[in-house]
Design an enzyme around this catalytic site. Structure first.
Site, PDB file in Angstrom:
ATOM      1  N   GLY A  47     -12.000 -17.166 -29.141  1.00  0.00           N
ATOM      2  CA  GLY A  47     -11.337 -16.300 -30.126  1.00  0.00           C
ATOM      3  C   GLY A  47     -11.048 -17.019 -31.435  1.00  0.00           C
ATOM      4  N   LYS A 100      -3.998  -8.551 -27.893  1.00  0.00           N
ATOM      5  CA  LYS A 100      -3.031  -8.922 -28.935  1.00  0.00           C
ATOM      6  C   LYS A 100      -2.797  -7.881 -30.027  1.00  0.00           C
ATOM      7  CE  LYS A 100      -6.480 -11.164 -31.813  1.00  0.00           C
ATOM      8  NZ  LYS A 100      -6.872 -12.244 -32.654  1.00  0.00           N
ATOM      9  N   SER A 154       4.323 -16.073 -29.415  1.00  0.00           N
ATOM     10  CA  SER A 154       4.301 -15.528 -30.776  1.00  0.00           C
ATOM     11  C   SER A 154       5.716 -15.358 -31.311  1.00  0.00           C
ATOM     12  CB  SER A 154       3.603 -14.169 -30.732  1.00  0.00           C
ATOM     13  OG  SER A 154       3.874 -13.440 -31.908  1.00  0.00           O
ATOM     14  N   THR A 170       6.703 -12.960 -32.575  1.00  0.00           N
ATOM     15  CA  THR A 170       7.048 -11.577 -32.301  1.00  0.00           C
ATOM     16  C   THR A 170       8.177 -11.490 -31.263  1.00  0.00           C
ATOM     17  OG1 THR A 170       6.040  -9.421 -31.943  1.00  0.00           O
ATOM     18  CG2 THR A 170       5.370 -11.124 -30.431  1.00  0.00           C
ATOM     19  N   TYR A 175       3.178  -5.460 -26.451  1.00  0.00           N
ATOM     20  CA  TYR A 175       2.496  -6.744 -26.660  1.00  0.00           C
ATOM     21  C   TYR A 175       3.516  -7.882 -26.705  1.00  0.00           C
ATOM     22  CZ  TYR A 175       0.927 -10.623 -29.539  1.00  0.00           C
ATOM     23  OH  TYR A 175       0.708 -11.887 -30.026  1.00  0.00           O
ATOM     24  N   LYS A 197       4.464 -11.260 -24.042  1.00  0.00           N
ATOM     25  CA  LYS A 197       4.654 -12.678 -24.420  1.00  0.00           C
ATOM     26  C   LYS A 197       5.995 -13.180 -23.900  1.00  0.00           C
ATOM     27  CE  LYS A 197       0.853 -13.529 -26.716  1.00  0.00           C
ATOM     28  NZ  LYS A 197      -0.152 -14.410 -26.115  1.00  0.00           N
ATOM     29  N   TYR A 252       3.747 -18.831 -32.399  1.00  0.00           N
ATOM     30  CA  TYR A 252       3.014 -18.852 -33.677  1.00  0.00           C
ATOM     31  C   TYR A 252       3.667 -17.925 -34.685  1.00  0.00           C
ATOM     32  CZ  TYR A 252      -0.919 -19.857 -30.423  1.00  0.00           C
ATOM     33  OH  TYR A 252      -1.743 -20.324 -29.435  1.00  0.00           O
ATOM     34  N   PHE A 253       3.641 -18.335 -35.940  1.00  0.00           N
ATOM     35  CA  PHE A 253       4.003 -17.406 -37.006  1.00  0.00           C
ATOM     36  C   PHE A 253       2.703 -16.699 -37.444  1.00  0.00           C
ATOM     37  CE2 PHE A 253       8.557 -17.471 -37.500  1.00  0.00           C
ATOM     38  CZ  PHE A 253       8.843 -18.303 -36.430  1.00  0.00           C
ATOM     39  N   ASN A 254       2.305 -16.681 -38.691  1.00  0.00           N
ATOM     40  CA  ASN A 254       1.135 -15.853 -39.042  1.00  0.00           C
ATOM     41  C   ASN A 254      -0.096 -16.705 -39.351  1.00  0.00           C
ATOM     42  OD1 ASN A 254       3.538 -14.119 -39.413  1.00  0.00           O
ATOM     43  ND2 ASN A 254       2.040 -12.639 -40.144  1.00  0.00           N
ATOM     44  N   ARG A 257       6.369 -13.333 -44.942  1.00  0.00           N
ATOM     45  CA  ARG A 257       5.949 -13.959 -43.679  1.00  0.00           C
ATOM     46  C   ARG A 257       5.661 -15.436 -43.888  1.00  0.00           C
ATOM     47  NH1 ARG A 257       7.377  -9.722 -42.522  1.00  0.00           N
ATOM     48  NH2 ARG A 257       6.464  -8.107 -41.205  1.00  0.00           N
TER      49      ARG A 257
HETATM   50  C1  UD1 Z   1       1.416  -9.019 -36.778  1.00  0.00           C
HETATM   51  C2  UD1 Z   1       1.973  -8.435 -35.514  1.00  0.00           C
HETATM   52  C3  UD1 Z   1       2.568  -9.552 -34.713  1.00  0.00           C
HETATM   53  C4  UD1 Z   1       1.505 -10.590 -34.403  1.00  0.00           C
HETATM   54  C5  UD1 Z   1       0.911 -11.092 -35.714  1.00  0.00           C
HETATM   55  C6  UD1 Z   1      -0.273 -11.986 -35.430  1.00  0.00           C
HETATM   56  C7  UD1 Z   1       2.582  -6.138 -36.109  1.00  0.00           C
HETATM   57  C8  UD1 Z   1       3.705  -5.189 -36.336  1.00  0.00           C
HETATM   58  N1  UD1 Z   1       2.946  -7.418 -35.850  1.00  0.00           N
HETATM   59  O1  UD1 Z   1       2.477  -9.629 -37.485  1.00  0.00           O
HETATM   60  O2  UD1 Z   1       3.104  -9.037 -33.511  1.00  0.00           O
HETATM   61  O3  UD1 Z   1       2.062 -11.654 -33.689  1.00  0.00           O
HETATM   62  O4  UD1 Z   1       0.446  -9.994 -36.488  1.00  0.00           O
HETATM   63  O5  UD1 Z   1      -0.837 -12.445 -36.586  1.00  0.00           O
HETATM   64  O6  UD1 Z   1       1.421  -5.781 -36.147  1.00  0.00           O
HETATM   65  N2  UD1 Z   1       0.595  -5.858 -44.566  1.00  0.00           N
HETATM   66  C9  UD1 Z   1       0.292  -4.993 -45.586  1.00  0.00           C
HETATM   67  N3  UD1 Z   1      -0.886  -4.321 -45.537  1.00  0.00           N
HETATM   68  C10 UD1 Z   1      -1.782  -4.465 -44.517  1.00  0.00           C
HETATM   69  C11 UD1 Z   1      -1.465  -5.385 -43.475  1.00  0.00           C
HETATM   70  C12 UD1 Z   1      -0.262  -6.046 -43.529  1.00  0.00           C
HETATM   71  O7  UD1 Z   1       1.072  -4.817 -46.516  1.00  0.00           O
HETATM   72  O8  UD1 Z   1      -2.843  -3.830 -44.524  1.00  0.00           O
HETATM   73  C13 UD1 Z   1       1.860  -6.606 -44.638  1.00  0.00           C
HETATM   74  C14 UD1 Z   1       2.795  -6.363 -43.471  1.00  0.00           C
HETATM   75  O9  UD1 Z   1       3.618  -5.257 -43.694  1.00  0.00           O
HETATM   76  C15 UD1 Z   1       3.545  -7.697 -43.394  1.00  0.00           C
HETATM   77  C16 UD1 Z   1       2.521  -8.721 -43.875  1.00  0.00           C
HETATM   78  O10 UD1 Z   1       1.538  -7.988 -44.598  1.00  0.00           O
HETATM   79  O11 UD1 Z   1       4.615  -7.697 -44.307  1.00  0.00           O
HETATM   80  C17 UD1 Z   1       1.823  -9.436 -42.726  1.00  0.00           C
HETATM   81  O12 UD1 Z   1       1.291  -8.489 -41.831  1.00  0.00           O
HETATM   82  P1  UD1 Z   1       0.342  -8.902 -40.611  1.00  0.00           P
HETATM   83  O13 UD1 Z   1      -0.720  -9.806 -41.092  1.00  0.00           O
HETATM   84  O14 UD1 Z   1      -0.082  -7.638 -39.934  1.00  0.00           O
HETATM   85  O15 UD1 Z   1       1.289  -9.739 -39.665  1.00  0.00           O
HETATM   86  P2  UD1 Z   1       2.706  -9.340 -39.016  1.00  0.00           P
HETATM   87  O16 UD1 Z   1       3.023  -7.918 -39.194  1.00  0.00           O
HETATM   88  O17 UD1 Z   1       3.720 -10.327 -39.484  1.00  0.00           O
END
Ligand code: UD1
Length: 371
Positions: A10, A84, A124, A126, A148, A152, A176-178, A230
């Site tokens: 992955g 995930k 995560s 999360t 999900y 975890k 993990y964070f992002n 994030r």
């Molecule tokens: C998401 C998951 C989280 C997971 C992590 C893995 C959700 C609610 N949470 O976290 O459980 O562990 O991914 O990487 O799905 N955003 C936009 N537009 C988009 C996509 C995202 O504005 O098209 C914003 C989101 O609102 C957020 C930020 O970008 O503020 C990051 O989003 P994302 O990459 O999806 O991560 P998380 O939501 O933090």
């Protein structure tokens, strides 16, 4: 010393595999390729110049998995395999509980049976749900908000119980964070199926022209510019965190939980601006409604990992954007071009080693030549 990596094909697993090989470990990947592409294996080999073993196995299939433990001397396991997608988990909770929980139970049962008691687990941030404050430390209250996240959290609790029952285990739980970015070679990276849910892959798809514009979810959060904040971490830093955690579990008998983040938060608009200035490409976006379940601000206190693992993130937002873009630019269709052919080859062979991967590649080339 052989390290078994479940889910090693992955996005995160492939980068961990590279770092493990670079650090001199013998690598064995177990993956069912349900959300990954065998082409990644050839790329890992190309980056590292090293060979490794691959077994196409679903962890729910205990018999197949047991063969791996019988036939090999495994020293430790890094367990990443699992489903995930947050949204999907809400629609199909049983699929998530069955897959993530049962596969972990199967794995741990066999680890116990074959006296492999060293484990690094992929959790995560999360599990913190909506934290009361930031930065988030490991001892904050836990309250996952979707199936999900709950899988975890449940697995974390299962691992705590395993350790309590037998103190010879050594377990590292990594939250993990992002994770974003990609290997700097541009050979491996994030390859989501369909339209990405996560921010960075969405941005790179807009940049390459596959998607028209980004929707920015939420504009009235109590943050610097109203958009969600994030803690983005380069996937290579994350992978190195696993190697550091592995070194620790190999040396000690304990259970520990670590945040893997940078400690720095960026808003969605800051990410867009950074990406635009690094790549020179405009990302059209529209401010829209918040996404259900999203939190305003999330970033890590990673000082425990620094103190106890000697690990800290080194790469910044420039590398994260640059590497994510290089991967996307060099692979506009991800690994997809090779997908159909290589998947069927693997299904037929059942068990694979790197020679058969080369065979896959040869067949791909042959088929391409003749069509
Ligand atoms: C998401 C998951 C989280 C997971 C992590 C893995 C959700 C609610 N949470 O976290 O459980 O562990 O991914 O990487 O799905 N955003 C936009 N537009 C988009 C996509 C995202 O504005 O098209 C914003 C989101 O609102 C957020 C930020 O970008 O503020 C990051 O989003 P994302 O990459 O999806 O991560 P998380 O939501 O933090």
């Amino acid at each position: 010393m052989t390290i078994l990596v479940t889910g090693g094909a992955g996005f995160i697993g492939s980068h961990i595999s590279v770092e493990l090989l670079n650090a001199g470990y013998n690598l064995m990947i177990v993956d069912n390729f349900s959300n990954s592409n065998p082409e990644v294996l050839r790329r890992i080999q190309k980056i590292t110049g090293k060979s490794f073993e691959i077994h196409q196995i679903d962890l729910l299939n205990e018999k197949d998995l047991e063969r791996v433990f019988i036939e090999n001397r495994i020293e430790a396991v890094i367990h990443l395999a699992g489903l995930k997608a947050v949204g999907e988990s809400v629609v199909e909770p049983l699929k998530y509980y069955r897959t993530n929980i049962n596969s972990t139970i199967n794995l741990c049962k066999l680890m116990k049976k074959y006296h492999v008691r060293k484990l690094v687990f992929s959790s995560s941030a999360t599990v913190y749900g909506m934290p009361d404050k930031v930065p988030i430390a490991e001892d904050f209250p836990l309250k996952a908000m979707n199936p999900y996240g709950r899988t975890k959290l449940m697995i974390e609790e299962i691992l705590q119980d395993i350790y309590i029952s037998d103190k010879q285990w050594s377990i590292s739980i990594l939250r993990y964070f992002n994770p974003i970015g990609a290997h700097e070679s541009g050979l491996i990276g994030d390859n989501p199926n369909g339209i990405p849910n996560n921010l960075m892959p969405f941005i790179t798809k807009v940049a390459i022209g596959e998607l028209k514009e980004l929707k920015v979810f939420g504009q009235h959060y109590p943050t610097i510019d109203g958009t969600g904040v994030r803690d983005y971490i380069h996937v290579i830093d994350l992978a190195k965190g696993h190697v550091a955690a592995l070194d620790k579990v190999l040396k000690t008998n304990s259970i520990n939980t670590y945040n893997l983040g940078t400690g720095q938060g960026y808003s969605v608009l800051e990410i867009i601006t950074a990406f635009e200035s690094i790549t020179g490409i405009k990302i059209p976006f529209q401010l829209s409604e918040p996404r259900l379940g999203d939190i305003a601000i999330c970033y890590a206190d990673s000082s425990k990992a620094k103190m106890e693992l000697g690990w800290e993130a080194e790469k910044g937002i420039i590398e994260m954007c640059r590497d994510a873009w290089r991967w996307q630019r060099k692979n506009p269709n991800g690994y997809q071009d090779n997908k159909l052919i290589s998947n069927s080859r693997i299904r037929d062979s059942g068990l694979m080693n790197m020679e058969s991967t080369e065979e896959v590649e040869k067949n791909v080339v042959d088929e391409k030549t003749y069509t």
